[in-house]
Design a protein around this motif. Structure first.
Motif, PDB file in Angstrom:
ATOM      1  N   ALA A 207      21.321  29.255  55.827  1.00 25.21           N
ATOM      2  CA  ALA A 207      22.464  30.006  55.298  1.00 25.21           C
ATOM      3  C   ALA A 207      22.332  30.162  53.787  1.00 25.21           C
ATOM      4  O   ALA A 207      22.606  31.235  53.234  1.00 25.21           O
ATOM      5  N   THR A 208      21.889  29.104  53.106  1.00 26.56           N
ATOM      6  CA  THR A 208      21.745  29.189  51.650  1.00 26.56           C
ATOM      7  C   THR A 208      20.703  30.230  51.265  1.00 26.56           C
ATOM      8  O   THR A 208      20.926  31.068  50.384  1.00 26.56           O
ATOM      9  N   MET A 209      19.554  30.182  51.931  1.00 30.98           N
ATOM     10  CA  MET A 209      18.486  31.134  51.593  1.00 30.98           C
ATOM     11  C   MET A 209      18.891  32.567  51.929  1.00 30.98           C
ATOM     12  O   MET A 209      18.646  33.493  51.152  1.00 30.98           O
ATOM     13  N   ASP A 210      19.535  32.744  53.067  1.00 28.26           N
ATOM     14  CA  ASP A 210      19.886  34.102  53.484  1.00 28.26           C
ATOM     15  C   ASP A 210      21.004  34.670  52.621  1.00 28.26           C
ATOM     16  O   ASP A 210      20.998  35.853  52.280  1.00 28.26           O
ATOM     17  N   ASP A 211      21.976  33.837  52.261  1.00 26.17           N
ATOM     18  CA  ASP A 211      23.038  34.341  51.388  1.00 26.17           C
ATOM     19  C   ASP A 211      22.441  34.804  50.070  1.00 26.17           C
ATOM     20  O   ASP A 211      22.828  35.835  49.521  1.00 26.17           O
ATOM     21  N   ALA A 236      20.144  25.367  43.537  1.00 28.30           N
ATOM     22  CA  ALA A 236      19.547  24.881  42.286  1.00 28.30           C
ATOM     23  C   ALA A 236      18.113  24.417  42.522  1.00 28.30           C
ATOM     24  O   ALA A 236      17.207  24.731  41.743  1.00 28.30           O
ATOM     25  N   LEU A 237      17.890  23.709  43.622  1.00 23.20           N
ATOM     26  CA  LEU A 237      16.553  23.144  43.861  1.00 23.20           C
ATOM     27  C   LEU A 237      15.534  24.218  44.245  1.00 23.20           C
ATOM     28  O   LEU A 237      14.338  24.057  44.016  1.00 23.20           O
ATOM     29  N   LEU A 238      16.012  25.306  44.822  1.00 17.11           N
ATOM     30  CA  LEU A 238      15.095  26.364  45.256  1.00 17.11           C
ATOM     31  C   LEU A 238      15.085  27.547  44.291  1.00 17.11           C
ATOM     32  O   LEU A 238      14.435  28.572  44.560  1.00 17.11           O
TER      33      LEU A 238
END
Ligand code: GLU
Length: 297
Positions: A207-211, A236-238
């Motif tokens: 969800a974080t990457m896709d958002d 933040a980490l990615l």
């Protein structure tokens, strides 16, 4: 709140059942935030759970949104088509010393948590918003043992080394469109799963990457407010951008229970079959008028 560029919102259902009126309301709220400012409304199908996701539910979601007149912009994003990206992100975090393989079964973890709960001090952070946090057993394995067990083909998940990640990221915040700046604190979640034994991504990671890839504004239920602490840390980490967030209450039945995917008579398909006019339903939902007994919790 107005934005300098038109917002891009998203609706992100899991195709594990029929959408109900609460999903319709959530989709409508996300749709309206975008369209009120000339933005886009996108659709993402969260189908990483291969065992529970069903093509007929994907078809049902598309049909339901079309029926409501909430037609998504751009291509539909299928998480099942993005698995290499999730895998690469986990490898990157592992390479940065921020992820480790976890060989525990659910039963192992339940036993470890029960054992620490009966210890004199109790479990260290039993109030984790995600339930009791992972006790960290596999965080202590040596590099050799990890390599040996992976080489032997032992099933494993990947977990975030939370304390190290939070320290590496430093202070973080996100913007809640209704409440303003929120200080992020993911530590109480413990070492969350990044990749499951049966899927190369967890809800949090995918969800974080896709958002980051598809949305500027995330409009979703208050049940996912706590998860946003974790998502902010992963951003933040990615090195990912942080969307703006808005949370809406969940629709509850007369007994105060959340509507379930099998909630008699209130799935969008059942309402359609019963002759409900979609324009009327959308107008009612926009006005906060819900079927008898249904209310916002
Ligand atoms: N797939 C999640 C659900 O159906 C929603 C995830 C999200 O909006 O971030 O509850």
């Amino acid at each position: 709140m107005t934005s300098p560029t038109p917002p891009i919102t998203r609706f992100a259902p899991s195709p594990t059942g029929a959408l109900h009126i609460g999903h319709g309301w959530s989709a409508l709220l996300a749709h309206d935030v975008a369209r009120a400012q000339g933005g886009q409304f996108r659709l993402r199908i969260e189908d990483i759970d291969g065992a529970r996701s069903r093509p007929e539910h994907v078809a049902g979601i598309l049909h339901d949104l079309d029926w409501l007149g909430l037609v998504p912009d751009g291509p539909v994003v299928m998480q099942s088509e993005r698995l290499p990206l999730y895998r690469a992100a986990v490898e990157r975090l592992a390479g940065d010393g921020l992820a480790y393989p976890c060989f525990c079964t659910r039963a192992d973890i339940a036993r470890q948590i029960a054992a620490s709960a009966s210890a004199p001090h109790g479990p260290p952070t039993a109030d984790s918003p995600d339930g009791a946090p992972y006790p960290g057993t596999c965080a202590h394995l040596s590099p050799d043992e990890r390599a040996r067990r992976i080489a032997a083909g032992e099933a494993h998940a990947w977990r975030l080394a939370m304390a190290r990640g939070a320290a590496r990221a430093g202070p973080l915040a996100w913007t809640d469109m209704d409440r303003g700046e929120i200080i992020a604190d993911a530590l109480p979640f413990g070492d969350i799963v990044l990749a499951r034994k049966d899927a190369p991504g967890s809800y949090h990671l995918c969800a974080t990457m896709d958002d980051a890839a598809m949305a500027s504004h995330v409009v979703r239920g208050t049940d996912l407010r706590p998860a946003t602490h974790v998502h902010r840390l992963l951003q933040a980490l990615l090195g990912l951008p942080t969307p703006l967030y808005r949370f809406h209450g969940l629709l509850l039945d007369a007994d105060g229970r959340r509507l379930a995917k099998r909630s008699g008579g209130l799935s969008l398909a059942e309402l359609r079959a019963a002759g409900q006019a979609p324009e009327r339903l959308v107008a009612d939902l926009r006005a906060g008028r819900f079927p008898v007994g249904i209310h916002v919790g």
